[in-house]
Design an enzyme around this catalytic site. Structure first.
Site, PDB file in Angstrom:
ATOM      1  N   GLY A  56      29.656  55.495  18.785  1.00 41.93           N
ATOM      2  CA  GLY A  56      29.933  54.351  18.215  1.00 41.93           C
ATOM      3  C   GLY A  56      30.241  53.092  20.147  1.00 41.93           C
ATOM      4  N   ASP A  72      25.902  48.622  29.305  1.00 38.60           N
ATOM      5  CA  ASP A  72      25.029  49.486  28.662  1.00 38.60           C
ATOM      6  C   ASP A  72      24.808  51.441  29.227  1.00 38.60           C
ATOM      7  OD1 ASP A  72      25.913  50.513  25.806  1.00 38.60           O
ATOM      8  OD2 ASP A  72      24.261  50.283  25.011  1.00 38.60           O
ATOM      9  N   GLU A  73      24.823  51.889  29.090  1.00 40.80           N
ATOM     10  CA  GLU A  73      24.212  53.529  29.089  1.00 40.80           C
ATOM     11  C   GLU A  73      24.888  52.960  30.464  1.00 40.80           C
ATOM     12  OE1 GLU A  73      23.147  55.899  27.024  1.00 40.80           O
ATOM     13  OE2 GLU A  73      21.953  54.871  25.272  1.00 40.80           O
ATOM     14  N   CYS A  75      29.295  70.294  10.218  1.00 37.34           N
ATOM     15  CA  CYS A  75      31.293  70.362   9.677  1.00 37.34           C
ATOM     16  C   CYS A  75      31.142  69.422   9.656  1.00 37.34           C
ATOM     17  CB  CYS A  75      31.779  71.689  10.866  1.00 37.34           C
ATOM     18  SG  CYS A  75      31.999  70.772  12.168  1.00 37.34           S
TER      19      CYS A  75
HETATM   20  P1  ADP Z   1      26.726  55.063  20.320  1.00 41.37           P
HETATM   21  O1  ADP Z   1      26.345  53.422  21.474  1.00 41.37           O
HETATM   22  O2  ADP Z   1      28.243  55.519  20.745  1.00 41.37           O
HETATM   23  O3  ADP Z   1      25.488  56.339  20.771  1.00 41.37           O
HETATM   24  P2  ADP Z   1      26.366  53.449  18.229  1.00 41.37           P
HETATM   25  O4  ADP Z   1      27.921  51.844  18.367  1.00 41.37           O
HETATM   26  O5  ADP Z   1      25.065  52.711  18.885  1.00 41.37           O
HETATM   27  O6  ADP Z   1      26.513  53.856  19.306  1.00 41.37           O
HETATM   28  O7  ADP Z   1      26.130  53.932  17.041  1.00 41.37           O
HETATM   29  C1  ADP Z   1      27.291  54.061  16.049  1.00 41.37           C
HETATM   30  C2  ADP Z   1      26.607  54.286  14.534  1.00 41.37           C
HETATM   31  O8  ADP Z   1      25.709  55.662  14.062  1.00 41.37           O
HETATM   32  C3  ADP Z   1      27.945  54.576  13.285  1.00 41.37           C
HETATM   33  O9  ADP Z   1      29.207  52.727  13.551  1.00 41.37           O
HETATM   34  C4  ADP Z   1      27.113  54.806  11.987  1.00 41.37           C
HETATM   35  O10 ADP Z   1      26.853  54.549  11.288  1.00 41.37           O
HETATM   36  C5  ADP Z   1      26.138  55.566  13.248  1.00 41.37           C
HETATM   37  N1  ADP Z   1      25.971  57.410  12.964  1.00 41.37           N
HETATM   38  C6  ADP Z   1      24.782  57.976  13.098  1.00 41.37           C
HETATM   39  N2  ADP Z   1      25.324  59.336  13.115  1.00 41.37           N
HETATM   40  C7  ADP Z   1      25.959  59.092  12.761  1.00 41.37           C
HETATM   41  C8  ADP Z   1      27.319  60.651  13.340  1.00 41.37           C
HETATM   42  N3  ADP Z   1      26.951  61.657  13.488  1.00 41.37           N
HETATM   43  N4  ADP Z   1      28.547  60.252  13.102  1.00 41.37           N
HETATM   44  C9  ADP Z   1      29.306  59.366  13.504  1.00 41.37           C
HETATM   45  N5  ADP Z   1      27.690  57.762  13.392  1.00 41.37           N
HETATM   46  C10 ADP Z   1      26.884  57.811  13.554  1.00 41.37           C
HETATM   47 MG    MG Z   2      24.807  53.712  22.589  1.00 41.71          MG
HETATM   48 ZN    ZN Z   3      30.878  70.999  13.806  1.00 41.51          ZN
END
Ligand code: ADP
Ligand code: MG
Ligand code: ZN
Length: 201
Positions: free
Chosen positions: A23, A96-97, A156
């Site tokens: 997130g 971002d990133e 898990c």
């Molecule tokens: P990040 O930028 O950290 O990669 P994003 O803000 O793009 O994260 O995305 C977060 C979203 O990803 C969550 O709100 C949810 O909808 C989705 N999501 C997909 N897989 C997972 C997971 N394993 N755990 C939590 N959220 C997940």
């Molecule tokens: Mg991201």
């Molecule tokens: Zn685990």
């Protein structure tokens, strides 16, 4: 009473970190939108290497988006940020990133914060091997605040703090390249116990 993140006058650096799917981008978009609602000028940048969705927007895995400027992940890209902000004064600037940006980004972020800008920067803290991304690490230790987010472990269901790379349906070996752009087909969120890196030293 306005929220502190909006009311604050001097600059600061806030790092939003954690594994993929935790997130980070969602939180960045949320924070930048709050500045917008407070009538503060906002700019957002992302490395052009991250082409997963589109070049001109920061995109979350849940479908949120925010207009952004793509920058080359090198010194030229960092200079273009300085130039842009010199011509377009901004209260809050999102990146971002940052794990894809060179470590010189840290100096840029500190300069911008010293000039009064609030810097919100997201980045992976760890690569698929569980080893630090240097730019995120170096900014975290200098930041005014660090938000460490977790995802949900797909194995898990506990809190995931690691990014699992999957190659051909199985955990990727330690010696596969550090940079490999991908989404759900290549990466999973996992907890420390479920994180697998075959061939790790
Ligand atoms: P990040 O930028 O950290 O990669 P994003 O803000 O793009 O994260 O995305 C977060 C979203 O990803 C969550 O709100 C949810 O909808 C989705 N999501 C997909 N897989 C997972 C997971 N394993 N755990 C939590 N959220 C997940
Ligand atoms: Mg991201
Ligand atoms: Zn685990």
């Amino acid at each position: 009473m306005p929220d502190e993140s909006v009311r604050v006058r001097s600059g600061l650096i806030r790092v939003i970190t954690g594994p993929m799917f935790s997130g980070k981008t969602t939180e960045l978009i949320r924070e930048l939108e709050r500045f917008r609602f407070a009538k503060k000028s906002v700019a957002a940048f992302k490395p052009s290497i991250d082409t997963r969705y589109t070049q001109d927007a920061i995109s979350s895995h849940s479908g949120l988006g925010l207009k952004s400027i793509a920058i080359e992940p090198n010194g030229e890209g960092l200079r273009s940020v300085r130039n842009f902000l010199a011509n377009n004064p901004s209260h809050a600037v999102g990146f971002d990133e940052i794990n894809f940006l060179p470590t010189e980004f840290v100096e840029l972020a500190e300069d911008l914060a010293s000039s009064g800008i609030t810097i919100l920067a997201t980045g992976l803290n760890l690569d698929f091997r569980g080893e630090p991304f240097v730019t995120t690490k170096e900014l975290m230790v200098r930041a005014d605040s660090v938000i460490m987010l977790t995802a949900i472990c797909v194995r898990c269901g506990r809190r995931a703090t690691r990014t699992q790379r999957i190659l051909n349906g199985v955990p990727a070996p330690y010696d596969s390249p550090v940079l490999l752009i991908g989404g759900k087909e290549a990466y999973e969120a996992r907890c420390r116990a479920c994180h697998e890196v075959p061939g790790a030293k």
